[in-house]
Design a protein around this motif. Structure first.
Motif, mmCIF file in Angstrom:
data_model
loop_
_atom_site.group_PDB
_atom_site.id
_atom_site.type_symbol
_atom_site.label_atom_id
_atom_site.label_comp_id
_atom_site.label_asym_id
_atom_site.label_seq_id
_atom_site.Cartn_x
_atom_site.Cartn_y
_atom_site.Cartn_z
ATOM 1 N N GLY A 120 0.828 -1.208 0.000
ATOM 2 C CA GLY A 120 0.000 0.000 0.000
ATOM 3 C C GLY A 120 0.855 1.246 0.000
ATOM 4 N N PRO A 121 0.246 2.409 0.208
ATOM 5 C CA PRO A 121 1.027 3.647 0.217
ATOM 6 C C PRO A 121 1.797 3.816 1.529
ATOM 7 C CG PRO A 121 -1.309 4.123 0.498
ATOM 8 C CD PRO A 121 -1.190 2.651 0.281
ATOM 9 N N VAL A 122 3.085 4.047 1.409
ATOM 10 C CA VAL A 122 3.958 4.302 2.566
ATOM 11 C C VAL A 122 4.930 5.408 2.165
ATOM 12 C CG1 VAL A 122 5.654 3.334 4.172
ATOM 13 C CG2 VAL A 122 3.833 1.870 3.268
ATOM 14 N N GLN A 123 5.112 6.370 3.039
ATOM 15 C CA GLN A 123 6.118 7.405 2.818
ATOM 16 C C GLN A 123 7.332 7.062 3.651
ATOM 17 O OE1 GLN A 123 4.202 11.084 3.779
ATOM 18 N NE2 GLN A 123 2.932 11.057 1.948
ATOM 19 N N VAL A 124 8.521 7.258 3.066
ATOM 20 C CA VAL A 124 9.769 6.952 3.755
ATOM 21 C C VAL A 124 10.653 8.191 3.677
ATOM 22 C CG1 VAL A 124 11.737 5.377 3.930
ATOM 23 C CG2 VAL A 124 9.543 4.538 3.014
ATOM 24 N N GLY A 125 11.080 8.661 4.846
ATOM 25 C CA GLY A 125 11.961 9.822 4.909
ATOM 26 C C GLY A 125 13.328 9.417 5.402
ATOM 27 N N PHE A 126 14.376 9.900 4.748
ATOM 28 C CA PHE A 126 15.757 9.623 5.123
ATOM 29 C C PHE A 126 16.367 10.920 5.646
ATOM 30 C CE2 PHE A 126 14.588 6.354 2.228
ATOM 31 C CZ PHE A 126 15.289 5.226 2.641
ATOM 32 N N PHE A 127 16.817 10.876 6.906
ATOM 33 C CA PHE A 127 17.349 12.057 7.574
ATOM 34 C C PHE A 127 18.712 11.742 8.172
ATOM 35 C CE2 PHE A 127 12.729 11.830 8.087
ATOM 36 C CZ PHE A 127 12.339 12.994 7.454
ATOM 37 N N VAL A 167 16.813 7.217 10.057
ATOM 38 C CA VAL A 167 17.694 8.235 10.626
ATOM 39 C C VAL A 167 19.129 7.722 10.626
ATOM 40 C CG1 VAL A 167 18.267 9.529 12.716
ATOM 41 C CG2 VAL A 167 15.869 9.188 12.075
ATOM 42 N N ASN A 168 20.003 8.444 9.945
ATOM 43 C CA ASN A 168 21.430 8.148 9.991
ATOM 44 C C ASN A 168 21.962 8.817 11.251
ATOM 45 O OD1 ASN A 168 24.130 7.701 9.633
ATOM 46 N ND2 ASN A 168 24.267 8.633 7.617
ATOM 47 N N VAL A 206 13.699 4.089 12.223
ATOM 48 C CA VAL A 206 14.828 3.162 12.135
ATOM 49 C C VAL A 206 16.100 3.996 12.221
ATOM 50 C CG1 VAL A 206 16.056 1.546 10.635
ATOM 51 C CG2 VAL A 206 13.555 1.540 10.693
ATOM 52 N N VAL A 207 17.054 3.557 13.033
ATOM 53 C CA VAL A 207 18.336 4.245 13.133
ATOM 54 C C VAL A 207 19.375 3.379 12.423
ATOM 55 C CG1 VAL A 207 20.098 5.205 14.664
ATOM 56 C CG2 VAL A 207 17.676 5.289 15.320
ATOM 57 N N ILE A 208 20.103 4.011 11.508
ATOM 58 C CA ILE A 208 21.118 3.295 10.744
ATOM 59 C C ILE A 208 22.457 3.997 10.906
ATOM 60 C CG2 ILE A 208 19.463 2.443 9.041
ATOM 61 C CD1 ILE A 208 20.552 4.658 7.121
ATOM 62 N N GLY A 209 23.485 3.379 10.378
ATOM 63 C CA GLY A 209 24.813 3.977 10.331
ATOM 64 C C GLY A 209 25.158 4.347 8.905
#
Length: 181
Positions: free
Chosen positions: A74-81, A108-109, A132-135
């Protein structure tokens, strides 16, 4: 006297050449600013194109739940910060002021050297949906084909339907499924 005259003429030539390069550089910067490019924000040139299929991934959100490409049904928005990113702060402020209607996932980086700043960004975007927190160089970036921060994607069933770096990039976005690239 001839040596001094030669040195002055040579210096004048070098200064004139540098001046020409400076005028050229200023003209190019003005052209980039006029066209909305340049600086830290390059308009829509480094974001995944509509029709891009999100490749398989698996990440854990801040609540300990796993998120995979299957969760993009379905519709999902994904933001990368990214922590410390000025344009990311502006985009996240805009999203918090006008929360999206679709489900939202924030990637989130984080910055291990700035845990307080990372926690503030997590708390800020946490009201939008899952976080989600990533490196640096996390494989999820490759799955979404994200190469710059901020990036905002609209997806529908695992396919990017719209992408950009500012909310006004989505003024005419429909959220309808895109043709697969």
């Amino acid at each position: 006297m001839t040596l001094l005259t030669t040195a002055v003429v040579l210096l004048a030539v070098v200064v004139a050449v540098h001046l020409l390069f400076t005028f050229g550089l200023v003209a190019r910067l003005r052209e980039l600013q006029k066209n909305g490019g340049g600086g830290a924000h390059v308009h829509n040139t480094q974001v995944p194109k509509p029709g891009t299929v999100v490749r398989p991934f698996s990440v854990t959100d801040t609540d300990g739940a796993t998120i995979t490409e299957a969760d993009l049904d379905g519709p999902v928005q994904v933001g990368f910060f990214q922590v410390g990113c000025g344009p990311c702060r502006m985009l996240s402020d805009a999203l918090v002021s006008a929360p999206p209607k679709a489900r939202f996932v924030s990637i989130v980086n984080g910055d291990p050297d700035a845990p307080d700043a990372t926690e503030r960004l997590i708390a800020k975007v946490g009201g939008l949906g899952r976080v989600v927190v990533i490196g640096v160089d996390d494989p999820v970036l490759t799955s979404f084909e994200v190469v710059a921060y901020p990036t905002l994607l609209y997806t529908h069933s695992g396919v990017v339907t719209a992408s950009g770096t500012r909310l006004d990039d989505f003024a005419n976005a429909s959220g309808a499924p895109a043709q697969v690239a």
